[in-house]
Design a protein around this motif. Structure first.
Motif, mmCIF file in Angstrom:
data_model
loop_
_atom_site.group_PDB
_atom_site.id
_atom_site.type_symbol
_atom_site.label_atom_id
_atom_site.label_comp_id
_atom_site.label_asym_id
_atom_site.label_seq_id
_atom_site.Cartn_x
_atom_site.Cartn_y
_atom_site.Cartn_z
ATOM 1 N N SER A 311 0.824 -1.205 0.000
ATOM 2 C CA SER A 311 0.000 0.000 0.000
ATOM 3 C C SER A 311 0.865 1.265 0.000
ATOM 4 C CB SER A 311 -0.921 -0.004 1.225
ATOM 5 O OG SER A 311 -1.690 1.179 1.291
ATOM 6 N N GLU A 314 2.359 1.891 -3.422
ATOM 7 C CA GLU A 314 1.372 2.432 -4.352
ATOM 8 C C GLU A 314 0.995 3.867 -4.008
ATOM 9 O OE1 GLU A 314 -1.810 -0.321 -4.095
ATOM 10 O OE2 GLU A 314 -0.720 -1.948 -5.087
ATOM 11 N N THR A 315 0.953 4.173 -2.687
ATOM 12 C CA THR A 315 0.593 5.524 -2.230
ATOM 13 C C THR A 315 1.604 5.963 -1.181
ATOM 14 O OG1 THR A 315 -1.727 4.872 -2.516
ATOM 15 C CG2 THR A 315 -1.310 6.985 -1.430
ATOM 16 N N PRO A 316 2.762 6.484 -1.578
ATOM 17 C CA PRO A 316 3.866 6.750 -0.642
ATOM 18 C C PRO A 316 3.564 7.776 0.443
ATOM 19 C CG PRO A 316 4.616 6.760 -2.924
ATOM 20 C CD PRO A 316 3.129 6.775 -2.961
ATOM 21 N N GLN A 317 2.698 8.739 0.200
ATOM 22 C CA GLN A 317 2.510 9.838 1.143
ATOM 23 C C GLN A 317 1.480 9.536 2.227
ATOM 24 O OE1 GLN A 317 4.633 12.306 0.956
ATOM 25 N NE2 GLN A 317 5.490 11.306 -0.850
ATOM 26 N N GLN A 318 1.392 8.309 2.674
ATOM 27 C CA GLN A 318 0.464 7.955 3.745
ATOM 28 C C GLN A 318 1.061 8.278 5.105
ATOM 29 O OE1 GLN A 318 -1.351 4.005 3.504
ATOM 30 N NE2 GLN A 318 -0.612 3.828 1.402
#
Length: 335
Positions: A311, A314-318
């Motif tokens: 995850s 796919e979405t690094p800025q979490q």
């Protein structure tokens, strides 16, 4: 100047060192002095340099590569977690590169600081090794998305087990069986600021004893010569020769508990009639020995950590997430 335009030659020239020293600082940082390493990392960061991937290694750019660091040689539990990781990444054409690390208990400086700078991985799983501030800074500057397992850092997503509650559960169970004098059996460790899983479990045992309110609750420290079955058997032989001894022994993990139980049986000590024995983990060994233990879902935790990393890729800025796994007491014949 973008990072793709910066070369290792420019980093070496700006830092006043050779190209080989830059390479060592980035790929084998433990072989370079901290002062030189810090200078190279600072210069490289200012220039925007990050090691690139090899042509052959990334010609397969349709697939991904994940690095997994853990003390695999020291603890079977991390090998079981790796199974869960491989099961998760396998169907997605994700290559897993495994790095064995020393256990934190054997190091005077257990924090992971000298992490290699890798440009050829898309994600990183660090298991069982605490991350220090230098290591965290390096990951933020260079590293791919990272998930920690059995380690906590507020800046990173992590999956941990409630070790203190696990110790509390076991001790509460033993206190309920009438035991008031307990012993905690564990591998040798060096005093550091890092609180290991074993010490967290010991804290849980101590908390249960305090809450028991008995006039003389106590716990004895049994330190082994090594983290293996022969050391536990030798400790049990010495333990059996005592005239006065604790009535229950809690081992840091099931392998040590099994070794201790084997040594007691060789000495003719009956379990649980004379001494109760318990451990942590609950694998096939615990079931074979009829060992009371606390269950950890190792493969499941590996799968969960792998999904979290997917995850993040796919979405690094979490924002960082922390998953705390709940222990479960498994009572068998040894208590």
């Amino acid at each position: 100047m973008g990072r793709r335009d910066v070369t290792i030659y420019q980093v070496a020239q700006a830092a006043g060192v050779s190209i080989s020293t830059v390479s060592l600082a980035l790929n084998h940082p433990d072989r370079v002095s901290p002062k030189t390493r810090d200078r190279i990392i600072t210069v490289a960061g200012e220039l925007g340099y990050r090691p690139g991937t090899t042509v052959s290694g990334r010609a397969r750019s349709r697939s991904s590569r994940i690095a997994v660091l853990a003390p695999f040689s020291s603890y079977a539990s991390y090998r079981t977690r790796l199974v869960g990781i491989l099961e998760t990444f396998g169907p997605h054409d994700i290559e897993v590169v495994v790095h064995d690390t020393p256990p934190a208990t054997e190091s005077a400086s257990p924090l992971l600081e000298t992490l290699p700078v890798r440009g050829d991985v898309d994600g990183l799983l660090i298991m069982g090794v605490p991350l220090g501030q230098e290591g965290a800074d390096r990951l933020h500057r260079w590293g791919p998305p990272t998930v920690l397992v059995d380690a906590v850092n507020a800046e990173f997503t992590s999956v941990t087990f409630d070790d203190e509650q696990a110790g509390y559960l076991l001790a509460t169970h033993l206190l309920g069986r009438g035991h008031r004098r307990l012993a905690y059996l564990h591998e040798p460790y060096r005093p550091t600021d890092f609180t290991s899983a074993g010490l967290l479990r010991l804290n849980g045992v101590a908390r249960a004893l305090r809450e028991a309110g008995s006039s003389e609750p106590g716990i004895e420290d049994l330190v082994l010569a090594g983290n293996d079955v022969p050391s536990a058997q030798a400790c049990a032989a010495e333990f059996a020769r005592r005239a006065e001894r604790p009535t229950a022994v809690i081992a840091h993990h099931d392998l040590l508990a099994a070794g201790f139980l084997s040594g007691l049986r060789t000495a003719g000590i009956k379990t649980p009639d004379e001494v109760a024995v318990a451990g942590f983990d609950d694998g096939p060994l615990a079931e074979a020995f009829g060992l009371t233990t606390v269950r950890q879902q190792f493969a499941e935790s590996g799968r969960h950590a792998a999904e979290l990393l997917r995850s993040l890729i796919e979405t690094p800025q979490q924002s960082p997430l922390r998953t705390l796994l709940v222990p479960r007491l498994v009572v068998r014949e040894t208590t």
